[in-house]
Scaffold this motif. Sequence first.
Motif, mmCIF file in Angstrom:
data_model
loop_
_atom_site.group_PDB
_atom_site.id
_atom_site.type_symbol
_atom_site.label_atom_id
_atom_site.label_comp_id
_atom_site.label_asym_id
_atom_site.label_seq_id
_atom_site.Cartn_x
_atom_site.Cartn_y
_atom_site.Cartn_z
ATOM 1 N N LEU A 30 -7.804 77.555 19.109
ATOM 2 C CA LEU A 30 -8.937 77.260 19.990
ATOM 3 C C LEU A 30 -8.876 75.819 20.492
ATOM 4 O O LEU A 30 -9.164 75.547 21.668
ATOM 5 N N SER A 31 -8.481 74.907 19.612
ATOM 6 C CA SER A 31 -8.349 73.508 20.019
ATOM 7 C C SER A 31 -7.248 73.332 21.059
ATOM 8 O O SER A 31 -7.402 72.588 22.033
ATOM 9 N N THR A 32 -6.129 74.047 20.878
ATOM 10 C CA THR A 32 -5.020 73.972 21.828
ATOM 11 C C THR A 32 -5.421 74.530 23.182
ATOM 12 O O THR A 32 -5.107 73.940 24.233
ATOM 13 N N ILE A 33 -6.115 75.651 23.191
ATOM 14 C CA ILE A 33 -6.573 76.236 24.454
ATOM 15 C C ILE A 33 -7.528 75.286 25.167
ATOM 16 O O ILE A 33 -7.449 75.078 26.384
ATOM 17 N N PHE A 34 -8.429 74.686 24.398
ATOM 18 C CA PHE A 34 -9.370 73.722 24.973
ATOM 19 C C PHE A 34 -8.631 72.518 25.558
ATOM 20 O O PHE A 34 -8.980 72.016 26.636
ATOM 21 N N ALA A 35 -7.586 72.051 24.858
ATOM 22 C CA ALA A 35 -6.800 70.915 25.352
ATOM 23 C C ALA A 35 -6.065 71.268 26.642
ATOM 24 O O ALA A 35 -5.984 70.457 27.572
ATOM 25 N N LEU A 36 -5.520 72.487 26.719
ATOM 26 C CA LEU A 36 -4.828 72.914 27.940
ATOM 27 C C LEU A 36 -5.796 73.034 29.114
ATOM 28 O O LEU A 36 -5.439 72.724 30.258
ATOM 29 N N ILE A 37 -7.013 73.477 28.836
ATOM 30 C CA ILE A 37 -8.021 73.557 29.897
ATOM 31 C C ILE A 37 -8.352 72.157 30.420
ATOM 32 O O ILE A 37 -8.431 71.934 31.644
ATOM 33 N N LEU A 38 -8.531 71.218 29.498
ATOM 34 C CA LEU A 38 -8.794 69.840 29.915
ATOM 35 C C LEU A 38 -7.612 69.265 30.695
ATOM 36 O O LEU A 38 -7.800 68.527 31.667
ATOM 37 N N LEU A 39 -6.395 69.603 30.275
ATOM 38 C CA LEU A 39 -5.204 69.137 30.980
ATOM 39 C C LEU A 39 -5.181 69.630 32.417
ATOM 40 O O LEU A 39 -4.927 68.861 33.353
ATOM 41 N N SER A 40 -5.450 70.908 32.617
ATOM 42 C CA SER A 40 -5.438 71.467 33.967
ATOM 43 C C SER A 40 -6.541 70.887 34.839
ATOM 44 O O SER A 40 -6.374 70.738 36.051
ATOM 45 N N ILE A 41 -7.678 70.531 34.218
ATOM 46 C CA ILE A 41 -8.796 69.982 34.994
ATOM 47 C C ILE A 41 -8.535 68.539 35.414
ATOM 48 O O ILE A 41 -8.753 68.153 36.573
#
Length: 254
Positions: A30-41
Amino acid sequence: VEMVVRKILGSSKKQLFYQFLLETLILTLLSTIFALILLSIFLNWSNGYLFQDEPIAILSFSSLISIVGLTWICTALLTSVYPLLFVNRTPIQDALKKLTMGRWSFTRKSFIILQNVIAMVLLIATLVIILQVHYLKNTDLGFEREQVFLFPMKKEMFASKEKIKHFLAKRPDITSFSFCDNPPANDKVWGGTIQFDDRSDWEKRPARYAIADSSYIKTFNIKLVAGHNFNDNPKNPEFLINQKMARDLGYENP
């Protein structure tokens, strides 16, 4: 405490390890998915605001997934081994009472402190970078940098320099223009030491200079502290220096 209670109820080391590993995998996923979302934003925002000259480029999709997956699994394994060892090597009554547990307590506190220090360093570094970029974008550098276009000229174009100058002077949408090798504040400048006035010794600090015509000051709207603009007469050359060089040459007042 949860692991200690499960150990009292009869859970084996393998069961405890698998349970904690599964929980850690889910949490880190979940933390990794959240980090990837922040990266794309924030990637496009960072390239447009912080790294315009050298935008950040993401690795290929396969490489990114491989690195993220490996990091995810290694993090889950490392964070699962320590709690299991902690439970197995700690007396149950001490864990339930939340007492100090020797060197394992020190290790646990050290990990927590290290984690918080790293998080604070990253946050502070990010904030400093954003503030520095904002300062560079908005502070007055002493010359005009808005609505100024730089066009490189090839060697064969210098033969038609007068025609180019006449063409630019006739255009009503061009306020001013200058032929120069570099704009202000550019680090690609020529340089060398000099002998000033009647001094026999060479100056210790090398003088960095840029080549330009007399329209340079007007084009970049550079304010002169003292003196006047230089002329374009090669038989009687004149130079403009900055305040730092004036002080290095011994003149406190420009």
